[in-house]
Design an enzyme around this catalytic site. Structure first.
Site, PDB file in Angstrom:
ATOM      1  CB  SER A 152      -0.865   0.015   1.257  1.00  0.00           C
ATOM      2  OG  SER A 152      -1.616  -1.165   1.309  1.00  0.00           O
ATOM      3  CB  CYS A 176      -5.171  -0.146   5.958  1.00  0.00           C
ATOM      4  SG  CYS A 176      -3.787  -0.837   5.014  1.00  0.00           S
ATOM      5  CG  ASP A 197      -5.248  -1.331   1.215  1.00  0.00           C
ATOM      6  OD1 ASP A 197      -5.245  -2.299   0.425  1.00  0.00           O
ATOM      7  OD2 ASP A 197      -4.291  -0.546   1.331  1.00  0.00           O
ATOM      8  CD1 TRP A 215      -0.985  -7.927   4.482  1.00  0.00           C
ATOM      9  CD2 TRP A 215      -1.782  -5.930   3.833  1.00  0.00           C
ATOM     10  NE1 TRP A 215      -0.304  -6.967   5.167  1.00  0.00           N
ATOM     11  CE2 TRP A 215      -0.761  -5.740   4.808  1.00  0.00           C
ATOM     12  CE3 TRP A 215      -2.429  -4.833   3.287  1.00  0.00           C
ATOM     13  CZ2 TRP A 215      -0.362  -4.464   5.239  1.00  0.00           C
ATOM     14  CZ3 TRP A 215      -2.028  -3.580   3.732  1.00  0.00           C
ATOM     15  CH2 TRP A 215      -1.019  -3.400   4.691  1.00  0.00           C
TER      16      TRP A 215
HETATM   17  P1  FAD Z   1       6.797 -14.321   1.341  1.00  0.00           P
HETATM   18  O1  FAD Z   1       7.993 -15.011   0.881  1.00  0.00           O
HETATM   19  O2  FAD Z   1       5.705 -14.118   0.369  1.00  0.00           O
HETATM   20  O3  FAD Z   1       6.243 -15.063   2.615  1.00  0.00           O
HETATM   21  C1  FAD Z   1       5.118 -14.532   3.274  1.00  0.00           C
HETATM   22  C2  FAD Z   1       4.616 -15.502   4.307  1.00  0.00           C
HETATM   23  O4  FAD Z   1       4.162 -16.699   3.677  1.00  0.00           O
HETATM   24  C3  FAD Z   1       5.642 -15.977   5.318  1.00  0.00           C
HETATM   25  O5  FAD Z   1       5.848 -15.115   6.381  1.00  0.00           O
HETATM   26  C4  FAD Z   1       4.961 -17.253   5.777  1.00  0.00           C
HETATM   27  O6  FAD Z   1       3.932 -16.955   6.676  1.00  0.00           O
HETATM   28  C5  FAD Z   1       4.373 -17.795   4.510  1.00  0.00           C
HETATM   29  N1  FAD Z   1       5.316 -18.750   3.887  1.00  0.00           N
HETATM   30  C6  FAD Z   1       6.210 -18.493   2.907  1.00  0.00           C
HETATM   31  N2  FAD Z   1       6.889 -19.600   2.601  1.00  0.00           N
HETATM   32  C7  FAD Z   1       6.428 -20.574   3.397  1.00  0.00           C
HETATM   33  C8  FAD Z   1       6.740 -21.956   3.564  1.00  0.00           C
HETATM   34  N3  FAD Z   1       7.674 -22.563   2.838  1.00  0.00           N
HETATM   35  N4  FAD Z   1       6.047 -22.648   4.490  1.00  0.00           N
HETATM   36  C9  FAD Z   1       5.117 -22.050   5.242  1.00  0.00           C
HETATM   37  N5  FAD Z   1       4.779 -20.767   5.136  1.00  0.00           N
HETATM   38  C10 FAD Z   1       5.422 -20.032   4.232  1.00  0.00           C
HETATM   39  N6  FAD Z   1       3.022  -5.600   3.547  1.00  0.00           N
HETATM   40  C11 FAD Z   1       3.663  -4.597   4.174  1.00  0.00           C
HETATM   41  O7  FAD Z   1       4.632  -4.833   4.930  1.00  0.00           O
HETATM   42  N7  FAD Z   1       3.284  -3.285   3.987  1.00  0.00           N
HETATM   43  C12 FAD Z   1       2.253  -2.949   3.180  1.00  0.00           C
HETATM   44  O8  FAD Z   1       1.943  -1.761   3.031  1.00  0.00           O
HETATM   45  C13 FAD Z   1       1.541  -3.997   2.516  1.00  0.00           C
HETATM   46  N8  FAD Z   1       0.487  -3.727   1.714  1.00  0.00           N
HETATM   47  C14 FAD Z   1      -0.167  -4.746   1.088  1.00  0.00           C
HETATM   48  C15 FAD Z   1      -1.247  -4.445   0.251  1.00  0.00           C
HETATM   49  C16 FAD Z   1      -1.918  -5.455  -0.404  1.00  0.00           C
HETATM   50  C17 FAD Z   1      -3.081  -5.122  -1.299  1.00  0.00           C
HETATM   51  C18 FAD Z   1      -1.503  -6.805  -0.239  1.00  0.00           C
HETATM   52  C19 FAD Z   1      -2.199  -7.908  -0.953  1.00  0.00           C
HETATM   53  C20 FAD Z   1      -0.431  -7.098   0.584  1.00  0.00           C
HETATM   54  C21 FAD Z   1       0.249  -6.084   1.261  1.00  0.00           C
HETATM   55  N9  FAD Z   1       1.343  -6.374   2.073  1.00  0.00           N
HETATM   56  C22 FAD Z   1       1.984  -5.349   2.718  1.00  0.00           C
HETATM   57  C23 FAD Z   1       1.898  -7.741   2.196  1.00  0.00           C
HETATM   58  C24 FAD Z   1       2.996  -7.931   1.127  1.00  0.00           C
HETATM   59  O9  FAD Z   1       2.420  -7.939  -0.158  1.00  0.00           O
HETATM   60  C25 FAD Z   1       3.793  -9.233   1.275  1.00  0.00           C
HETATM   61  O10 FAD Z   1       2.891 -10.297   1.355  1.00  0.00           O
HETATM   62  C26 FAD Z   1       4.712  -9.269   2.457  1.00  0.00           C
HETATM   63  O11 FAD Z   1       5.605  -8.191   2.418  1.00  0.00           O
HETATM   64  C27 FAD Z   1       5.513 -10.562   2.490  1.00  0.00           C
HETATM   65  O12 FAD Z   1       6.225 -10.719   1.298  1.00  0.00           O
HETATM   66  P2  FAD Z   1       7.555 -11.576   1.220  1.00  0.00           P
HETATM   67  O13 FAD Z   1       7.828 -11.880  -0.211  1.00  0.00           O
HETATM   68  O14 FAD Z   1       8.634 -10.935   2.011  1.00  0.00           O
HETATM   69  O15 FAD Z   1       7.156 -12.918   1.985  1.00  0.00           O
END
Ligand code: FAD
Length: 692
Positions: free
Chosen positions: A452, A645, A690, A692
């Site tokens: 966001s 949010c 908003d 997630w």
């Molecule tokens: P990922 O690698 O995608 O992992 C996320 C989580 O998935 C892990 O912590 C765990 O719980 C699970 N996971 C991953 N791998 C495994 C596995 N092998 N086994 C079990 N569980 C697993 N985030 C913010 O910080 N700020 C924002 O403003 C924000 N806004 C958003 C707005 C929208 C509309 C949406 C949809 C999401 C938003 N998010 C926000 C969340 C963001 O998009 C990400 O999902 C978040 O930052 C995690 O991404 P990542 O790739 O670091 O983690």
């Protein structure tokens, strides 16, 4: 009479208009997204037929699995259904992206064919981006089909269909996309086969819901279509050809570039979900760092692009997998030595879309295109079992694939990703018999992560702020700590920007300079997604915002915008922000900035804080909201917009409930009536989420 130039121009224009009208765009329609096609092997999409019946006939298909997918899961389920229909029942299957076709000829769908719809519900009961047009068509008041003259009330009697929906019960409109589509299809006379399947991400049972639904569905389908089940044999969808003589550095080899333009070193818009902009990071810092938790603030500079955003939109960050996991993956498949070998990848069927551009290398595919770090599905373990290194390992993998509880305790609870799982059950042996195609089919395409936007476009329209907590999931008993792919990648970029020449958070070893060092100088691939999460157009309207943790991100943008409006002399309405975190000394986001906004906005701005770990009792934003009942209700009566949010699972739900209670108490109505009022606020867009 003589015609002068103007007459000719007018006549030609009229003629062209008439032709255009009668050909319904057949000749003049331009593909919606000129870059979309460059994903697959660089072939342009232009000229591709949008006629699904023609496509099926041409390629000899009798089953199409449509998907409406936002994060790739629905797309993955669609390809699994297509694969299974073909290998177990001899169906001639294809998958289809809903946005690639038109639907006005569904009334001509052959009776002995079947259409499956795998549909995710997005946000507040909305279709996914790729399903918007399909949904608009089907939900229209008078849907017009090609056979024409609307007298036929049941134009779809020949259409046999199957549905599975992906939803989240913590949202108000649970699985509404698939439910509505089924309702429209039924109304038009279509016939559903099997039960309408629904998966629930909120309960964490999506995968099991899918597996439990599909068995009886297949039996019913086999019965209806007189299909005979056979012993399923794996047939690859893609041919992967190694080209050891080709140089990986050759200019036509994709080393992670998302499409042809990028390969050729051009950054050309429009920038969107098929075509990211490689944006410089203008600034990055950690807003807090406590123990193992940290939160990043980044400023992404989009001034070199035509990207624009408005306050409340989302920015998508295209991740790169960590080197540590890329190495593990290639190693367990016995591909380490061949990681830079050039490979060609081709769909073995005209409908099989290669999900990344080729020729490429194993390294590039695994690093830039496959979601290799996410959780593993039970069906995937099943499908890989036959390629196990030994008979013993095969028995174990088969058992895991079949037994839901055993899968849970050996795989899911341990948070294994694919390579970790293969290492674990393979006991150190290489899985070098698995066709690479199985991974292309079975693993989800890597997904951009959304954030966001935490800035106001009025204040900084070419600089986009991100506020992100770096993900780290530690579970008792699990041998691995799960590190978020994108957030740790961003952390590495931040470290590099602050002078660390070889940033390596948690030993993850990201290739942050990107393919051919094209992201060097601290760049990150992004695009912008427009959202409906918006400030009222009239700044004098009051607003109430509830955003604990990173849920405060868009509200920083909202308040920044209102502070600017106040400075510009505009009449700004009351602006209340409920913010919560653990402890004011640890994770109080933007503490100093709020003081500045307070100066700009005076008593128009009020920050209400909830610090959950400071007192003897946990205090959350919803408690503070309740304490402020009278004021909240008064503002709502002055037509305030209400925004939430952050965490969808519990916070957003509780805030919804509490607001209903507040309205009930303050207005002296029943709690049920209070809930109804909140519902109507949602439908009139004065309650916006908003989450997630
Ligand atoms: P990922 O690698 O995608 O992992 C996320 C989580 O998935 C892990 O912590 C765990 O719980 C699970 N996971 C991953 N791998 C495994 C596995 N092998 N086994 C079990 N569980 C697993 N985030 C913010 O910080 N700020 C924002 O403003 C924000 N806004 C958003 C707005 C929208 C509309 C949406 C949809 C999401 C938003 N998010 C926000 C969340 C963001 O998009 C990400 O999902 C978040 O930052 C995690 O991404 P990542 O790739 O670091 O983690």
């Amino acid at each position: 009479a003589q015609l002068d130039t103007l007459d000719i121009v007018v006549l030609v224009a009229l003629l062209l208009g008439t032709v255009a009208y009668f050909t319904k765009g057949t000749y003049w329609a331009v593909p919606k997204d000129p870059y979309a096609g460059s994903l697959a092997n660089g072939h342009a999409k232009a000229g591709k037929s949008r006629n699904i019946l023609e496509k099926m006939e041409e390629s000899g298909k009798n089953c199409v699995v449509f998907y409406g997918s936002q994060t790739g899961t629905a797309e993955d389920y669609a390809s699994r259904l297509a694969k299974e229909g073909s290998s177990r029942f001899g169906l001639k299957t294809m998958t289809a992206d809903l946005e690639d076709y038109d639907y006005d000829n569904l009334d001509e769908f052959p009776e002995d064919h079947v259409a499956m719809f795998v549909l995710a519900t997005y946000g507040e009961g909305e279709p996914t981006d790729n399903a918007v047009e399909f949904y608009e068509f089907l939900s229209g008041d008078d849907v017009a089909f090609s056979k024409g003259a609307g007298a036929d009330e049941s134009p779809l009697t020949n259409l046999h269909y199957v549905t599975f929906g992906l939803g989240n019960n913590t949202y108000e409109h649970y699985n509404s996309m698939v439910r509505n589509v089924a309702k429209f299809l039924d109304k038009l006379g279509a016939k559903r086969i099997g039960d309408a399947g629904e998966g629930d991400d909120g309960a964490g049972t999506m995968e099991e819901d899918f597996l439990a639904w599909k068995e009886p569905m297949w039996q019913k389908l086999a019965e209806t279509m007189s299909l005979e089940e056979r012993e399923a044999v794996y047939e690859p969808s893609f041919e992967v050809t190694e080209k050891p003589d080709m140089d990986a550095q050759a200019s036509e080899v994709y080393l992670g570039e998302p499409n042809k333009n990028h390969l050729e070193g051009r950054q050309k818009g429009p920038f969107n979900a098929q075509n990211p902009y490689i944006a410089p990071i203008a600034e990055s810092r950690e807003i807090f760092t406590v123990n193992n938790r940290n939160c990043l603030h980044m400023e992404i500079d989009v001034s070199g692009s035509n990207l624009n955003y408005s306050t409340g939109d989302h920015i998508a960050v295209w991740p790169t997998n960590p080197g540590k996991e890329v190495d593990r993956f290639l190693d367990v498949l016995g591909l380490s030595n061949k990681r830079h070998t050039v490979i060609g990848v081709k769909g073995l069927d005209s409908t099989a879309k290669v999900p990344f551009p080729a020729p490429t290398t194993y390294d590039a595919v695994v690093r830039y295109h496959m979601e290799i770090c996410g959780p593993v599905s039970r069906q995937f373990v099943s499908s890989i079992a036959e390629f196990a290194p030994t008979e013993e390992v095969k028995v174990e993998a088969t058992k895991i694939g079949k037994d839901k509880d055993y899968f849970h305790e050996t795989v899911a609870e341990k948070n294994f990703n694919v390579a970790q799982l293969l290492q674990f059950i393979g006991q150190g042996q290489k899985w070098d018999k698995v066709p690479f195609s199985l991974f292309i089919e079975g693993l989800v395409k890597i997904q951009p992560r959304y954030y966001s936007i935490s800035s106001s476009s009025l204040v900084q329209n070419k600089k986009i702020s991100i506020t992100a907590v770096v993900e780290s999931l530690e579970v008792k008993g699990a041998p691995h700590v799960v590190k978020g792919v994108t957030t740790n990648y961003l952390l590495a970029l931040k470290q590099k920007q602050h002078g660390d020449p070889n940033p390596d958070p948690h030993g993850l070893n990201y290739a942050i300079t990107g393919p051919r060092n094209k992201y060097d100088g601290i760049h990150v691939p992004v695009h912008v997604r427009h959202s409906n999460f918006k400030l009222p157009s009239d700044p004098s309207k009051p607003i109430i915002m509830v955003g604990p943790g990173t849920g405060v991100a868009p509200f920083r943008g909202f308040v920044q915008e209102r502070a600017q409006q106040a400075k510009n002399g505009e009449n700004v309405g009351k602006t209340i922000l409920f913010f919560g975190c653990r402890n004011r000394k640890e994770d109080f986001l933007y503490e100093k900035e709020w003081e500045q906004y307070k100066q700009d906005l005076g008593d128009k701005f009020e920050l209400v804080t909830a610090f959950s770990r400071e007192g003897p009792n946990k205090v959350y934003v919803q408690h503070r909201l309740k304490e402020k009942s009278a004021e909240v209700n008064q503002l709502l009566e002055q037509k305030a917009n209400f925004y939430v949010c952050g965490d969808a699972a519990s916070m957003a739900r509780e805030v919804n409930t509490v607001l209903g209670q507040i309205i009930a108490k303050e207005r002296g109505v029943s709690e049920q009536k209070g809930e109804e009022i909140v519902k109507s606020m949602r439908s009139s867009n004065t309650y916006q989420e908003d989450v997630w």
